[in-house]
Design a protein around this motif. Structure first.
Motif, PDB file in Angstrom:
ATOM      1  N   ALA A  89       0.645  -1.497   0.474  1.00  0.00           N
ATOM      2  CA  ALA A  89       0.024  -0.150  -0.107  1.00  0.00           C
ATOM      3  C   ALA A  89       1.167   1.165  -0.431  1.00  0.00           C
ATOM      4  O   ALA A  89       0.793   2.267  -0.789  1.00  0.00           O
ATOM      5  N   LEU A  90       2.000   0.998   0.925  1.00  0.00           N
ATOM      6  CA  LEU A  90       2.987   2.187   1.206  1.00  0.00           C
ATOM      7  C   LEU A  90       3.485   2.851  -0.552  1.00  0.00           C
ATOM      8  O   LEU A  90       4.363   3.446  -1.168  1.00  0.00           O
ATOM      9  N   ALA A  91       4.063   1.386  -1.498  1.00  0.00           N
ATOM     10  CA  ALA A  91       4.621   2.215  -2.480  1.00  0.00           C
ATOM     11  C   ALA A  91       3.511   1.681  -3.523  1.00  0.00           C
ATOM     12  O   ALA A  91       4.352   2.731  -4.214  1.00  0.00           O
ATOM     13  N   GLU A  92       2.482   1.653  -2.752  1.00  0.00           N
ATOM     14  CA  GLU A  92       1.302   2.063  -4.700  1.00  0.00           C
ATOM     15  C   GLU A  92       1.382   3.359  -4.285  1.00  0.00           C
ATOM     16  O   GLU A  92       0.756   4.051  -5.010  1.00  0.00           O
ATOM     17  N   SER A  93       1.642   3.836  -3.322  1.00  0.00           N
ATOM     18  CA  SER A  93       1.092   5.610  -2.892  1.00  0.00           C
ATOM     19  C   SER A  93       1.631   6.526  -3.415  1.00  0.00           C
ATOM     20  O   SER A  93       1.939   7.393  -4.142  1.00  0.00           O
ATOM     21  N   VAL A  94       3.408   5.542  -3.069  1.00  0.00           N
ATOM     22  CA  VAL A  94       4.663   6.779  -3.526  1.00  0.00           C
ATOM     23  C   VAL A  94       4.664   6.224  -5.591  1.00  0.00           C
ATOM     24  O   VAL A  94       4.232   7.453  -6.129  1.00  0.00           O
ATOM     25  N   LYS A  95       4.336   5.043  -6.197  1.00  0.00           N
ATOM     26  CA  LYS A  95       4.200   4.762  -7.585  1.00  0.00           C
ATOM     27  C   LYS A  95       2.928   5.710  -8.044  1.00  0.00           C
ATOM     28  O   LYS A  95       3.015   6.664  -9.097  1.00  0.00           O
ATOM     29  N   ARG A  96       1.749   6.229  -7.732  1.00  0.00           N
ATOM     30  CA  ARG A  96       1.245   7.236  -7.879  1.00  0.00           C
ATOM     31  C   ARG A  96       1.428   8.482  -8.183  1.00  0.00           C
ATOM     32  O   ARG A  96       0.699   9.252  -8.751  1.00  0.00           O
ATOM     33  N   SER A  97       1.837   8.732  -7.014  1.00  0.00           N
ATOM     34  CA  SER A  97       2.768  10.118  -6.894  1.00  0.00           C
ATOM     35  C   SER A  97       3.767  10.768  -7.834  1.00  0.00           C
ATOM     36  O   SER A  97       3.628  11.507  -8.397  1.00  0.00           O
ATOM     37  N   TRP A  98       4.650   9.353  -8.369  1.00  0.00           N
ATOM     38  CA  TRP A  98       5.220   9.322  -9.082  1.00  0.00           C
ATOM     39  C   TRP A  98       4.674   9.809 -10.773  1.00  0.00           C
ATOM     40  O   TRP A  98       5.327  10.676 -11.361  1.00  0.00           O
ATOM     41  N   GLN A  99       3.636   8.917 -10.262  1.00  0.00           N
ATOM     42  CA  GLN A  99       2.628   9.085 -12.503  1.00  0.00           C
ATOM     43  C   GLN A  99       2.267   9.997 -12.596  1.00  0.00           C
ATOM     44  O   GLN A  99       2.017  11.258 -13.413  1.00  0.00           O
ATOM     45  N   GLU A 100       1.325  10.968 -10.764  1.00  0.00           N
ATOM     46  CA  GLU A 100       1.230  12.597 -11.237  1.00  0.00           C
ATOM     47  C   GLU A 100       1.876  13.780 -11.479  1.00  0.00           C
ATOM     48  O   GLU A 100       1.799  14.848 -11.824  1.00  0.00           O
ATOM     49  N   LYS A 101       2.963  13.211 -10.623  1.00  0.00           N
ATOM     50  CA  LYS A 101       4.071  14.691 -10.192  1.00  0.00           C
ATOM     51  C   LYS A 101       5.245  14.517 -10.263  1.00  0.00           C
ATOM     52  O   LYS A 101       6.384  14.941 -10.267  1.00  0.00           O
ATOM     53  N   GLY A 102       5.265  12.799 -11.001  1.00  0.00           N
ATOM     54  CA  GLY A 102       7.112  12.946 -11.555  1.00  0.00           C
ATOM     55  C   GLY A 102       7.664  12.334 -10.562  1.00  0.00           C
ATOM     56  O   GLY A 102       7.492  12.368  -9.206  1.00  0.00           O
ATOM     57  N   LYS A 103       8.863  11.734 -10.528  1.00  0.00           N
ATOM     58  CA  LYS A 103       9.386  10.966  -9.598  1.00  0.00           C
ATOM     59  C   LYS A 103      11.173  12.113  -8.867  1.00  0.00           C
ATOM     60  O   LYS A 103      11.715  12.660  -9.535  1.00  0.00           O
ATOM     61  N   GLY A 104      11.379  12.134  -7.442  1.00  0.00           N
ATOM     62  CA  GLY A 104      12.094  12.761  -7.398  1.00  0.00           C
ATOM     63  C   GLY A 104      14.028  12.021  -7.359  1.00  0.00           C
ATOM     64  O   GLY A 104      13.483  10.750  -7.536  1.00  0.00           O
ATOM     65  N   GLU A 105      15.027  12.507  -6.861  1.00  0.00           N
ATOM     66  CA  GLU A 105      15.776  12.254  -7.317  1.00  0.00           C
ATOM     67  C   GLU A 105      15.506  10.978  -5.678  1.00  0.00           C
ATOM     68  O   GLU A 105      16.422   9.864  -5.728  1.00  0.00           O
ATOM     69  N   TYR A 106      15.439  11.534  -4.771  1.00  0.00           N
ATOM     70  CA  TYR A 106      14.890  10.579  -3.070  1.00  0.00           C
ATOM     71  C   TYR A 106      13.955  10.665  -2.669  1.00  0.00           C
ATOM     72  O   TYR A 106      12.928  11.697  -2.418  1.00  0.00           O
ATOM     73  N   LEU A 107      13.575   9.350  -1.923  1.00  0.00           N
ATOM     74  CA  LEU A 107      12.786   9.216  -1.080  1.00  0.00           C
ATOM     75  C   LEU A 107      13.248   9.115   0.232  1.00  0.00           C
ATOM     76  O   LEU A 107      13.786   8.561   0.529  1.00  0.00           O
ATOM     77  N   LEU A 108      12.347  10.288   0.866  1.00  0.00           N
ATOM     78  CA  LEU A 108      12.677   9.977   2.402  1.00  0.00           C
ATOM     79  C   LEU A 108      11.415  10.171   3.255  1.00  0.00           C
ATOM     80  O   LEU A 108      10.599  10.032   3.253  1.00  0.00           O
ATOM     81  N   CYS A 109      11.365   8.911   4.237  1.00  0.00           N
ATOM     82  CA  CYS A 109      10.440   8.438   4.848  1.00  0.00           C
ATOM     83  C   CYS A 109      10.267   8.675   6.206  1.00  0.00           C
ATOM     84  O   CYS A 109      11.629   9.028   7.258  1.00  0.00           O
ATOM     85  N   ILE A 159      -7.205   0.012   3.629  1.00  0.00           N
ATOM     86  CA  ILE A 159      -8.312  -0.726   3.524  1.00  0.00           C
ATOM     87  C   ILE A 159      -8.478  -2.616   3.945  1.00  0.00           C
ATOM     88  O   ILE A 159      -8.481  -3.132   5.171  1.00  0.00           O
ATOM     89  N   ASP A 160      -7.859  -2.688   2.563  1.00  0.00           N
ATOM     90  CA  ASP A 160      -7.591  -4.198   2.811  1.00  0.00           C
ATOM     91  C   ASP A 160      -6.921  -4.816   3.804  1.00  0.00           C
ATOM     92  O   ASP A 160      -6.689  -5.864   3.857  1.00  0.00           O
ATOM     93  N   MET A 161      -5.503  -4.067   4.347  1.00  0.00           N
ATOM     94  CA  MET A 161      -4.886  -4.619   4.597  1.00  0.00           C
ATOM     95  C   MET A 161      -5.279  -4.848   6.524  1.00  0.00           C
ATOM     96  O   MET A 161      -5.313  -6.122   7.043  1.00  0.00           O
ATOM     97  N   MET A 162      -6.163  -4.104   6.535  1.00  0.00           N
ATOM     98  CA  MET A 162      -7.295  -3.553   7.687  1.00  0.00           C
ATOM     99  C   MET A 162      -7.694  -5.587   8.066  1.00  0.00           C
ATOM    100  O   MET A 162      -7.630  -6.481   9.418  1.00  0.00           O
ATOM    101  N   VAL A 163      -8.042  -5.231   6.893  1.00  0.00           N
ATOM    102  CA  VAL A 163      -9.633  -6.630   6.639  1.00  0.00           C
ATOM    103  C   VAL A 163      -8.715  -8.194   7.047  1.00  0.00           C
ATOM    104  O   VAL A 163      -8.790  -9.038   7.720  1.00  0.00           O
ATOM    105  N   GLU A 164      -6.613  -7.665   6.257  1.00  0.00           N
ATOM    106  CA  GLU A 164      -6.450  -9.134   6.655  1.00  0.00           C
ATOM    107  C   GLU A 164      -5.708  -9.120   7.406  1.00  0.00           C
ATOM    108  O   GLU A 164      -6.068 -10.353   8.618  1.00  0.00           O
ATOM    109  N   LEU A 165      -5.539  -8.216   8.663  1.00  0.00           N
ATOM    110  CA  LEU A 165      -5.079  -8.443   9.564  1.00  0.00           C
ATOM    111  C   LEU A 165      -5.362  -9.198  10.797  1.00  0.00           C
ATOM    112  O   LEU A 165      -6.266  -9.625  11.634  1.00  0.00           O
ATOM    113  N   LEU A 166      -7.193  -8.226  10.679  1.00  0.00           N
ATOM    114  CA  LEU A 166      -8.574  -8.438  11.552  1.00  0.00           C
ATOM    115  C   LEU A 166      -8.471 -10.296  11.322  1.00  0.00           C
ATOM    116  O   LEU A 166      -8.909 -10.748  12.223  1.00  0.00           O
ATOM    117  N   LYS A 167      -8.577 -10.960  10.278  1.00  0.00           N
ATOM    118  CA  LYS A 167      -9.018 -11.679   9.516  1.00  0.00           C
ATOM    119  C   LYS A 167      -7.525 -12.713  10.450  1.00  0.00           C
ATOM    120  O   LYS A 167      -8.230 -14.310  10.758  1.00  0.00           O
TER     121      LYS A 167
END
Length: 317
Positions: free
Chosen positions: A171-191, A309-317
């Motif tokens: 889910a984290l990775a997909e949110s990053v990829k979505r940002s890259w697609q919409e706004k371009g990819k930076g030179e560095y990802l800081l968490c 949300i899917d992750m939460m469902v998986e955790l709860l199961k």
């Protein structure tokens, strides 16, 4: 979730002031900073400082910051938490209630709401991916207090952490990829993770190890090399040393190291809030650009994203 007992979910986050006003912020901060899990100083020493100095000075300042991020429906953290609970309710078709460690709705009201619906076993999901005594353990403390006030204590299961859960990382990775697609990819990802005093980690809190593992797994999922992703800690408070490296200090030096285009995210926060929308997105952007940065992209928290949300469902199961 096969079980003879009727189950219900208590979704827990830190909490938020009821309003973006100084009195409401003061009430919230008072409850938060009174918790010995958060500030472990001797009470007779800490309480006069808290009530005589910190709250009178900080409450009006913090209220103004909340006003800058407040949404039409209320505090961002509360707005997204309600959306998370609603989506989770639809997916699970069992009772799901919110409970905040501090403020409203309280853990007590969340537990009582579940019991009033006939729930016999509570599945507790604190929305802190990385364990810390300052957050996850504080939920456990509050839960035991809430159980003391009900006639019949329900059975319960407690999800301690999910810092390395595959769907969380995805889910984290997909949110990053979505940002890259919409706004371009930076030179560095800081968490940027919320900090805790270094002393807490020295005394055994496993939080930094969890943060490091999350960052490592996210880098692998995104195919980034170690020099394309890093991690820091934000939101330090007081004079003692906190976990390092500090986010603000790191942003001051990154441009001098040739990193002018930055992507930044907050993997420890399950919902956008003051620390992400104001501190990271605005304050940190100013620091980075003032020191020579050219492009600063804040990647939002997972909030009510379907994968989250899917992750939460998986955790709860």
């Amino acid at each position: 979730m096969q079980n003879n007992k009727k189950q219900g979910v208590l979704l827990v986050n830190l909490g938020t002031p009821d309003e973006a006003t100084a009195p409401a912020v003061k009430r919230f901060l008072s409850q938060f900073l009174h918790d010995q899990r958060v500030v472990d100083m001797t009470r007779w020493l800490w309480c006069p400082i808290l009530h005589g100095v910190i709250l009178p000075i900080r409450a009006p300042k913090v209220a103004k910051l909340y006003q800058s991020v407040w949404m039409d429906e209320g505090s961002p953290l509360m707005v997204y938490s309600k959306k998370q609970a609603e989506k989770l309710r639809e997916k699970l078709t069992i009772p799901v209630e919110l409970g905040m460690t501090y403020g409203n709705p309280s853990l007590q009201s969340g537990v009582e709401a579940l019991l009033s619906q006939g729930v016999e076993e509570v599945l507790v999901l604190p929305l802190y991916p990385q364990y810390s005594g300052t957050t996850t353990a504080a939920v456990f403390d509050g839960l035991t207090k809430a159980f003391k006030k009900v006639p019949v204590t329900p059975g319960f299961q407690f999800i301690r952490d999910y810092h390395d859960h595959p769907i969380y990382i995805k889910a984290l990775a997909e949110s990053v990829k979505r940002s890259w697609q919409e706004k371009g990819k930076g030179e560095y990802l800081l968490c940027s993770y919320h900090g805790i005093p270094k002393r807490y980690a020295d005394n055994g809190d496993i939080y930094p190890q969890h943060c490091e593992r999350t960052t490592e797994l996210l880098g692998k999922e995104l195919g980034l090399t170690p020099d394309q992703i890093g991690m820091t800690y934000q939101s330090r408070f007081g004079r003692e040393e906190w976990l390092q490296p500090y986010t603000d200090k790191t942003l001051e030096v990154l441009p001098s190291k040739g990193i002018k285009k930055l992507d930044i995210m907050a993997p420890a926060f399950s919902s956008d809030c003051l620390e992400t929308l104001e501190e990271l997105s605005e304050e940190c952007c100013e620091i980075f650009t003032e020191h020579g940065g050219e492009s600063f992209t804040y990647i939002p928290c997972l909030n009510d994203d379907d994968l989250h949300i899917d992750m939460m469902v998986e955790l709860l199961k």
